[in-house]
Enzyme design. Structure first.
Site, PDB file in Angstrom:
ATOM      1  N   LEU A  16      -1.202  42.197  -3.115  1.00  0.00           N
ATOM      2  CA  LEU A  16      -2.241  43.060  -2.786  1.00  0.00           C
ATOM      3  C   LEU A  16      -2.391  43.241  -1.236  1.00  0.00           C
ATOM      4  O   LEU A  16      -3.537  43.221  -0.526  1.00  0.00           O
ATOM      5  CB  LEU A  16      -3.618  42.988  -3.257  1.00  0.00           C
ATOM      6  CG  LEU A  16      -3.406  43.119  -4.926  1.00  0.00           C
ATOM      7  CD1 LEU A  16      -4.853  42.802  -5.434  1.00  0.00           C
ATOM      8  CD2 LEU A  16      -2.971  44.191  -5.320  1.00  0.00           C
ATOM      9  N   THR A  40      -3.799  34.849  -3.731  1.00  0.00           N
ATOM     10  CA  THR A  40      -4.993  34.474  -3.715  1.00  0.00           C
ATOM     11  C   THR A  40      -5.961  35.646  -3.972  1.00  0.00           C
ATOM     12  O   THR A  40      -5.821  36.793  -3.896  1.00  0.00           O
ATOM     13  CB  THR A  40      -5.174  34.389  -1.923  1.00  0.00           C
ATOM     14  OG1 THR A  40      -5.014  35.492  -1.403  1.00  0.00           O
ATOM     15  CG2 THR A  40      -4.266  33.382  -1.425  1.00  0.00           C
ATOM     16  N   VAL A  80       5.633  41.686  -2.109  1.00  0.00           N
ATOM     17  CA  VAL A  80       5.427  40.527  -1.333  1.00  0.00           C
ATOM     18  C   VAL A  80       6.475  40.496  -0.201  1.00  0.00           C
ATOM     19  O   VAL A  80       7.178  41.449  -0.198  1.00  0.00           O
ATOM     20  CB  VAL A  80       5.522  39.154  -2.116  1.00  0.00           C
ATOM     21  CG1 VAL A  80       4.613  39.411  -3.327  1.00  0.00           C
ATOM     22  CG2 VAL A  80       7.010  39.253  -2.808  1.00  0.00           C
ATOM     23  N   LYS A  81       6.426  39.567   0.689  1.00  0.00           N
ATOM     24  CA  LYS A  81       7.298  39.668   1.847  1.00  0.00           C
ATOM     25  C   LYS A  81       8.870  39.427   1.183  1.00  0.00           C
ATOM     26  O   LYS A  81       9.054  38.652   0.228  1.00  0.00           O
ATOM     27  CB  LYS A  81       7.025  38.394   2.643  1.00  0.00           C
ATOM     28  CG  LYS A  81       5.856  38.428   3.776  1.00  0.00           C
ATOM     29  CD  LYS A  81       5.840  37.255   4.656  1.00  0.00           C
ATOM     30  CE  LYS A  81       4.515  37.228   5.642  1.00  0.00           C
ATOM     31  NZ  LYS A  81       4.355  38.432   6.073  1.00  0.00           N
ATOM     32  N   SER A 134       8.953  54.059   2.173  1.00  0.00           N
ATOM     33  CA  SER A 134       8.716  54.114   3.684  1.00  0.00           C
ATOM     34  C   SER A 134       7.438  55.061   3.879  1.00  0.00           C
ATOM     35  O   SER A 134       6.915  55.906   3.016  1.00  0.00           O
ATOM     36  CB  SER A 134       9.799  54.958   4.251  1.00  0.00           C
ATOM     37  OG  SER A 134       9.513  55.171   5.448  1.00  0.00           O
ATOM     38  N   LYS A 189      16.955  52.274   2.163  1.00  0.00           N
ATOM     39  CA  LYS A 189      15.744  52.172   3.165  1.00  0.00           C
ATOM     40  C   LYS A 189      16.225  51.286   4.449  1.00  0.00           C
ATOM     41  O   LYS A 189      15.485  51.720   5.485  1.00  0.00           O
ATOM     42  CB  LYS A 189      14.641  51.152   2.369  1.00  0.00           C
ATOM     43  CG  LYS A 189      13.422  50.700   2.911  1.00  0.00           C
ATOM     44  CD  LYS A 189      12.789  52.098   3.851  1.00  0.00           C
ATOM     45  CE  LYS A 189      11.589  51.659   4.312  1.00  0.00           C
ATOM     46  NZ  LYS A 189      11.282  50.690   5.299  1.00  0.00           N
ATOM     47  N   HIS A 192      17.285  53.779   6.930  1.00  0.00           N
ATOM     48  CA  HIS A 192      16.491  54.654   7.480  1.00  0.00           C
ATOM     49  C   HIS A 192      15.817  53.920   8.395  1.00  0.00           C
ATOM     50  O   HIS A 192      15.398  54.573   9.525  1.00  0.00           O
ATOM     51  CB  HIS A 192      15.186  54.792   6.119  1.00  0.00           C
ATOM     52  CG  HIS A 192      14.000  55.041   6.752  1.00  0.00           C
ATOM     53  ND1 HIS A 192      12.922  54.277   7.142  1.00  0.00           N
ATOM     54  CD2 HIS A 192      13.215  56.561   6.732  1.00  0.00           C
ATOM     55  CE1 HIS A 192      11.904  54.978   7.475  1.00  0.00           C
ATOM     56  NE2 HIS A 192      11.953  55.936   7.346  1.00  0.00           N
ATOM     57  N   ASN A 193      15.526  52.666   8.300  1.00  0.00           N
ATOM     58  CA  ASN A 193      14.987  51.737   9.532  1.00  0.00           C
ATOM     59  C   ASN A 193      15.937  51.811  10.545  1.00  0.00           C
ATOM     60  O   ASN A 193      15.256  51.505  11.675  1.00  0.00           O
ATOM     61  CB  ASN A 193      14.344  50.527   8.919  1.00  0.00           C
ATOM     62  CG  ASN A 193      13.142  50.348   8.170  1.00  0.00           C
ATOM     63  OD1 ASN A 193      12.766  51.499   7.465  1.00  0.00           O
ATOM     64  ND2 ASN A 193      12.288  49.470   8.174  1.00  0.00           N
ATOM     65  N   GLU A 196      15.347  54.711  12.572  1.00  0.00           N
ATOM     66  CA  GLU A 196      13.973  54.406  12.942  1.00  0.00           C
ATOM     67  C   GLU A 196      13.950  53.768  14.410  1.00  0.00           C
ATOM     68  O   GLU A 196      13.456  54.068  15.347  1.00  0.00           O
ATOM     69  CB  GLU A 196      12.713  53.781  12.084  1.00  0.00           C
ATOM     70  CG  GLU A 196      11.690  53.590  12.394  1.00  0.00           C
ATOM     71  CD  GLU A 196      10.907  52.744  11.368  1.00  0.00           C
ATOM     72  OE1 GLU A 196      10.792  53.052  10.192  1.00  0.00           O
ATOM     73  OE2 GLU A 196      10.716  51.667  11.732  1.00  0.00           O
ATOM     74  N   TYR A 197      14.771  52.582  14.289  1.00  0.00           N
ATOM     75  CA  TYR A 197      14.951  52.006  15.519  1.00  0.00           C
ATOM     76  C   TYR A 197      15.627  52.740  16.686  1.00  0.00           C
ATOM     77  O   TYR A 197      15.271  52.749  17.954  1.00  0.00           O
ATOM     78  CB  TYR A 197      15.821  50.565  15.263  1.00  0.00           C
ATOM     79  CG  TYR A 197      15.048  49.504  14.784  1.00  0.00           C
ATOM     80  CD1 TYR A 197      14.628  49.662  13.347  1.00  0.00           C
ATOM     81  CD2 TYR A 197      15.212  48.329  15.579  1.00  0.00           C
ATOM     82  CE1 TYR A 197      13.891  48.389  13.116  1.00  0.00           C
ATOM     83  CE2 TYR A 197      14.767  47.155  15.160  1.00  0.00           C
ATOM     84  CZ  TYR A 197      14.040  47.227  13.929  1.00  0.00           C
ATOM     85  OH  TYR A 197      13.432  46.029  13.274  1.00  0.00           O
ATOM     86  N   ARG A 451      46.283  42.879  22.879  1.00  0.00           N
ATOM     87  CA  ARG A 451      46.326  42.188  21.615  1.00  0.00           C
ATOM     88  C   ARG A 451      47.530  41.692  21.519  1.00  0.00           C
ATOM     89  O   ARG A 451      48.045  40.742  20.962  1.00  0.00           O
ATOM     90  CB  ARG A 451      45.422  43.004  20.623  1.00  0.00           C
ATOM     91  CG  ARG A 451      43.957  43.340  20.763  1.00  0.00           C
ATOM     92  CD  ARG A 451      43.423  43.869  19.413  1.00  0.00           C
ATOM     93  NE  ARG A 451      43.078  42.997  18.461  1.00  0.00           N
ATOM     94  CZ  ARG A 451      43.847  43.374  17.245  1.00  0.00           C
ATOM     95  NH1 ARG A 451      44.817  44.074  17.040  1.00  0.00           N
ATOM     96  NH2 ARG A 451      44.006  42.423  16.101  1.00  0.00           N
TER      97      ARG A 451
HETATM   98  C1  6PG Z   1       8.619  52.297   6.889  1.00  0.00           C
HETATM   99  C2  6PG Z   1       8.761  51.192   8.079  1.00  0.00           C
HETATM  100  C3  6PG Z   1       8.324  49.727   7.342  1.00  0.00           C
HETATM  101  C4  6PG Z   1       7.643  48.806   8.505  1.00  0.00           C
HETATM  102  C5  6PG Z   1       8.949  48.326   9.285  1.00  0.00           C
HETATM  103  C6  6PG Z   1       8.690  47.720  10.394  1.00  0.00           C
HETATM  104  O1  6PG Z   1       9.708  52.802   6.699  1.00  0.00           O
HETATM  105  O2  6PG Z   1       7.456  52.554   6.477  1.00  0.00           O
HETATM  106  O3  6PG Z   1       9.781  51.258   8.681  1.00  0.00           O
HETATM  107  O4  6PG Z   1       9.286  49.412   6.637  1.00  0.00           O
HETATM  108  O5  6PG Z   1       6.812  49.103   9.511  1.00  0.00           O
HETATM  109  O6  6PG Z   1       9.828  47.651   8.258  1.00  0.00           O
HETATM  110  O7  6PG Z   1       9.662  46.843  10.749  1.00  0.00           O
HETATM  111  P1  6PG Z   1      10.371  46.353  12.260  1.00  0.00           P
HETATM  112  O8  6PG Z   1       9.388  45.216  12.416  1.00  0.00           O
HETATM  113  O9  6PG Z   1      11.751  46.115  11.683  1.00  0.00           O
HETATM  114  O10 6PG Z   1      10.070  47.286  13.021  1.00  0.00           O
END
Ligand code: 6PG
Length: 475
Positions: A16, A40, A80-81, A134, A189, A192-193, A196-197, A451
């Site tokens: 949670l 907890t 969870v993590k 996400s 996913k 996706h991130n 995002e980066y 090479r």
């Molecule tokens: C999402 C976000 C989410 C989280 C990132 C942060 O799609 O909702 O990307 O997954 O905020 O994992 O990850 P970083 O610390 O790698 O930016």
């Protein structure tokens, strides 16, 4: 007094923290009875303090009661993590579950871990889904984009619930569809991130460019809003928000923020898994590298600045004049970043045999997720029109955007480089495009001969088929 309930709950939420709590509330909002458990009890009690939940959310304070409180076949969502905590929870829960039950793991897990966990859980007849989630805490609460993958026979069991809580895209469709087998959901996913980066890095570079022009945070925010009228990208929208955010004393919050960007590892996961597939994601990787660079000890960066005595980056030119270039430049760099992400998804689908539905992935990213933007409509249409498209760079909508934006991107990158302003993502986007449009990559020919000289690794010729090695001892 906690009511002892018969095994009635339709879904169990294990964990949670912000995401698990928000998803539990979202399921309850949609009329699903939710059993909750947290290692907890404080977070369990915290959730129960939300008014109006008593009828649909039942708290449990040990795992056995939590499992017993679920309607069979059971559905348990683990939030969870990522990493070892997921394995620890599975080790404890699995002995309490029966064949036909379903586990949904919704963290940012590595797709290989997900495939391993699925195999292990399936030995007990329990089905496993590794789902990307996400949209952050707000998305989880109001409508995330969900990317479930794993045992496809579990999809009919959970489809209605997951699509009920998911966001809707511009076409009104749920941002949740079956992604594919094994770790496909978590792979998608992760990437996706990765996009995002890359996109966040491009935005950061454009913001720095405008600061170097002497523009204020508010002026930069106005430019973002202006571009976003066309691009309709969530990350552009919230960039304007963070630029306008004020500190307690009314001064711009950004000016007080330490220049260090965190990274939990999903960006690095994107780069490693792309390289494993033989894919270059240089734009997305620039976003990862820049965050790691920002963590370099600030003292060290001040020491290097003093050693080299170089001027702070400053740019000349009218704000309007540059804004007219930065907009198309940013749009082209975005397009190249998304294109890199989707090419890797395509490659993964082929090499892993996942049969990914790229138009559908673009569609479920059209709402709820962090990289939601109008460009995803064009991406979905492009892959629908040509399912065997191996790069979006040849899709008409992309050709038009990139043709329009590359000259501006070249001007922006050149001005930044001459001013000593780091723009690794925009520079990578430009170099990526210049490489993709070059009929003869001279640099590759040179490397092939190098090479062959030092390692006899052979080379090919452009005038006849075959593999060649030169006897370099002849001089
Ligand atoms: C999402 C976000 C989410 C989280 C990132 C942060 O799609 O909702 O990307 O997954 O905020 O994992 O990850 P970083 O610390 O790698 O930016």
């Amino acid at each position: 007094m906690i009511r002892k309930t018969k095994a009635a709950c339709q879904i169990g939420m294990y964990g949670l923290g912000p995401m698990g709590r928000s998803l539990a509330l979202n399921f309850a909002d949609h009329g699903y009875s939710v059993a909750t458990y947290n290692f907890t009890a404080d977070l369990t009690w915290q959730l129960m303090s939300v008014p109006g939940l008593a009828s649909l959310v039942t708290p449990f304070f040990n795992e056995r009661d939590f499992v017993a409180g679920l309607r069979q076949p059971r559905t348990v969502m683990i939030m969870v993590k990522s990493g070892a905590p997921v394995d620890e929870v599975l080790d404890r829960l699995l002995p309490m579950l029966d064949p036909g039950d379903v586990i949904i793991e919704g963290g940012n897990s590595d797709f290989r871990d997900t495939a391993r966990r699925q195999r292990s859980v399936n030995e007990k007849g329990v089905m496993y889904i590794g789902s990307g989630v996400s949209g952050g805490e707000e998305g989880a609460r109001r409508g995330p984009s969900l990317m479930p993958g794993g045992n496809v026979e579990a999809w009919p069991v959970v489809k209605e619930m997951l699509q009920a809580i998911a966001a809707r895209n511009q076409q009104g469709r749920p941002c949740c569809e079956w992604i594919g087998p094994e770790g496909a959901g978590h792979f998608v996913k992760t990437h996706h991130n990765g996009i995002e980066y890359g996109v966040m890095q491009i935005i950061g570079e454009v913001c720095w460019f405008m600061r170097a022009l002497g523009m204020s945070n508010d002026e930069i925010a106005d430019a973002m809003d202006n571009w976003n009228e066309t691009l309709k990208a969530f990350l552009l929208e919230i960039t304007a928000d963070v630029l306008r955010a004020q500190d307690d004393d009314g001064s711009p919050l950004l000016d007080h923020v330490l220049d260090v960007a965190g990274a939990k590892g999903t960006g690095a996961g994107t780069v490693v898994s792309a390289l494993d597939l033989g894919q270059s994601v240089n734009i997305l990787a620039a976003g990862v590298a820049a965050r790691l660079m920002s963590k370099n000890r600030r003292r060290r960066r001040l020491e290097i600045r003093d050693l080299y005595q170089l001027p702070e980056p400053a740019l000349a030119g009218g704000h309007e004049e540059w804004a007219a270039k930065l907009g198309p430049a940013l749009e082209a760099a975005f397009a190249l970043a998304y294109a890199q992400g989707f090419t890797t998804l395509e490659e993964a689908s082929m090499q892993y045999g996942w049969g990914l539905n790229l138009p559908q992935i673009a569609s479920i990213w059209g709402g709820g997720c962090i990289i939601r933007a109008d460009i995803l409509n064009e991406i979905s249409a492009a892959y629908t029109a040509n399912p065997t498209l191996d790069t979006l760079l040849v899709a008409p909508a992309f050709v038009e955007c990139i043709r329009r934006g590359v000259p501006a991107l070249r001007e922006v990158v050149s001005a930044a480089v001459l001013a000593g302003l780091p723009v690794p993502a925009m520079n990578s986007a430009l170099s990526n495009f210049d490489s993709m449009r070059s009929p003869n990559l001279v640099l590759a020919g040179v490397i092939a001969l190098l090479r062959d000289l030092f390692g006899a690794h052979t080379f090919q010729r452009n005038d006849r088929p075959g593999v060649f090695h030169r006897d370099w001892s002849k001089g």
